[in-house]
Design a protein around this motif. Structure first.
Motif, PDB file in Angstrom:
ATOM      1  N   HIS A   1       0.848  -1.187   0.000  1.00  0.00           N
ATOM      2  CA  HIS A   1       0.000   0.000   0.000  1.00  0.00           C
ATOM      3  C   HIS A   1       0.887   1.242   0.000  1.00  0.00           C
ATOM      4  O   HIS A   1       1.789   1.356   0.823  1.00  0.00           O
ATOM      5  CB  HIS A   1      -0.899  -0.009   1.240  1.00  0.00           C
ATOM      6  CG  HIS A   1      -1.892   1.097   1.261  1.00  0.00           C
ATOM      7  ND1 HIS A   1      -3.235   0.872   1.055  1.00  0.00           N
ATOM      8  CD2 HIS A   1      -1.747   2.426   1.436  1.00  0.00           C
ATOM      9  CE1 HIS A   1      -3.871   2.032   1.107  1.00  0.00           C
ATOM     10  NE2 HIS A   1      -2.988   2.994   1.346  1.00  0.00           N
ATOM     11  N   ILE A   2       0.636   2.122  -0.960  1.00  0.00           N
ATOM     12  CA  ILE A   2       1.428   3.353  -1.051  1.00  0.00           C
ATOM     13  C   ILE A   2       0.477   4.537  -0.919  1.00  0.00           C
ATOM     14  O   ILE A   2      -0.501   4.642  -1.672  1.00  0.00           O
ATOM     15  CB  ILE A   2       2.191   3.429  -2.401  1.00  0.00           C
ATOM     16  CG1 ILE A   2       3.121   2.214  -2.574  1.00  0.00           C
ATOM     17  CG2 ILE A   2       3.001   4.716  -2.509  1.00  0.00           C
ATOM     18  CD1 ILE A   2       2.669   1.245  -3.601  1.00  0.00           C
ATOM     19  N   HIS A   3       0.758   5.449   0.026  1.00  0.00           N
ATOM     20  CA  HIS A   3      -0.039   6.674   0.161  1.00  0.00           C
ATOM     21  C   HIS A   3       0.559   7.680  -0.822  1.00  0.00           C
ATOM     22  O   HIS A   3       1.609   8.266  -0.562  1.00  0.00           O
ATOM     23  CB  HIS A   3       0.041   7.220   1.580  1.00  0.00           C
ATOM     24  CG  HIS A   3      -0.254   6.188   2.628  1.00  0.00           C
ATOM     25  ND1 HIS A   3      -1.459   5.538   2.706  1.00  0.00           N
ATOM     26  CD2 HIS A   3       0.507   5.694   3.624  1.00  0.00           C
ATOM     27  CE1 HIS A   3      -1.431   4.690   3.715  1.00  0.00           C
ATOM     28  NE2 HIS A   3      -0.237   4.755   4.282  1.00  0.00           N
TER      29      HIS A   3
ATOM     30  N   CYS B   1      -4.519   6.596  -2.896  1.00  0.00           N
ATOM     31  CA  CYS B   1      -3.757   5.426  -2.467  1.00  0.00           C
ATOM     32  C   CYS B   1      -3.532   4.525  -3.661  1.00  0.00           C
ATOM     33  O   CYS B   1      -4.362   4.452  -4.562  1.00  0.00           O
ATOM     34  CB  CYS B   1      -4.529   4.612  -1.438  1.00  0.00           C
ATOM     35  SG  CYS B   1      -4.881   5.487   0.076  1.00  0.00           S
TER      36      CYS B   1
END
Ligand code: NI
Length: 137
Positions: free
Chosen positions: A90-92, A98
């Protein structure tokens, strides 16, 4: 290289010239490797049309975590995924967006069903599944 068979293949000179330009642009050092990659790609594409084939895949999703119930929905789907999911990243990206990269392994039909469910989740603005066949040499 081990286990290599040499075969002569007939080409139209103009096609071969275009192919050489294209493969050089793509960074191939030689024509054989470029042709082998084309064959692998075709085999992988063909195997991905068989619902019973075991494959690995990466599903990329982009969504706004403020939108609707999207994060909850995606988590719920993943918790009921019958062990198809091997890993999730998961990348913000920014305050809203996201990106999730989900690695799946299993039968093509199950990977596609689960991916379609996540891509169709309300709030997901982009979704793409890439299938690979680790058995292709
Ligand atoms: Ni996030």
């Amino acid at each position: 290289m081990e286990n290599i068979i040499r075969k002569g293949i007939a080409f139209n000179p103009e096609q071969l010239n275009q192919f050489d330009i294209l493969s050089k642009d793509k960074g191939y050092k030689n024509r054989s490797e470029a042709i082998r990659d084309l064959i692998r790609k075709e085999i992988v594409e063909e195997s991905s049309t068989d619902p019973e084939t075991f494959m690995v895949g990466s599903l990329t999703l982009i969504y706004d975590h403020h939108a609707h119930n999207v994060q909850h929905e995606l988590t719920h789907i993943q918790h009921h995924s019958d062990s198809l999911i091997r890993s999730t990243m998961h990348i913000h990206i920014d305050e809203h967006k996201c990106m999730e990269i989900i690695v799946l392994e299993g039968k093509v039909k199950d990977i596609k069903r689960l991916s379609d469910m996540m891509i169709a989740t309300k709030g997901v603005s982009y979704g793409k599944l890439v299938l690979a066949n680790s058995r292709v040499q």
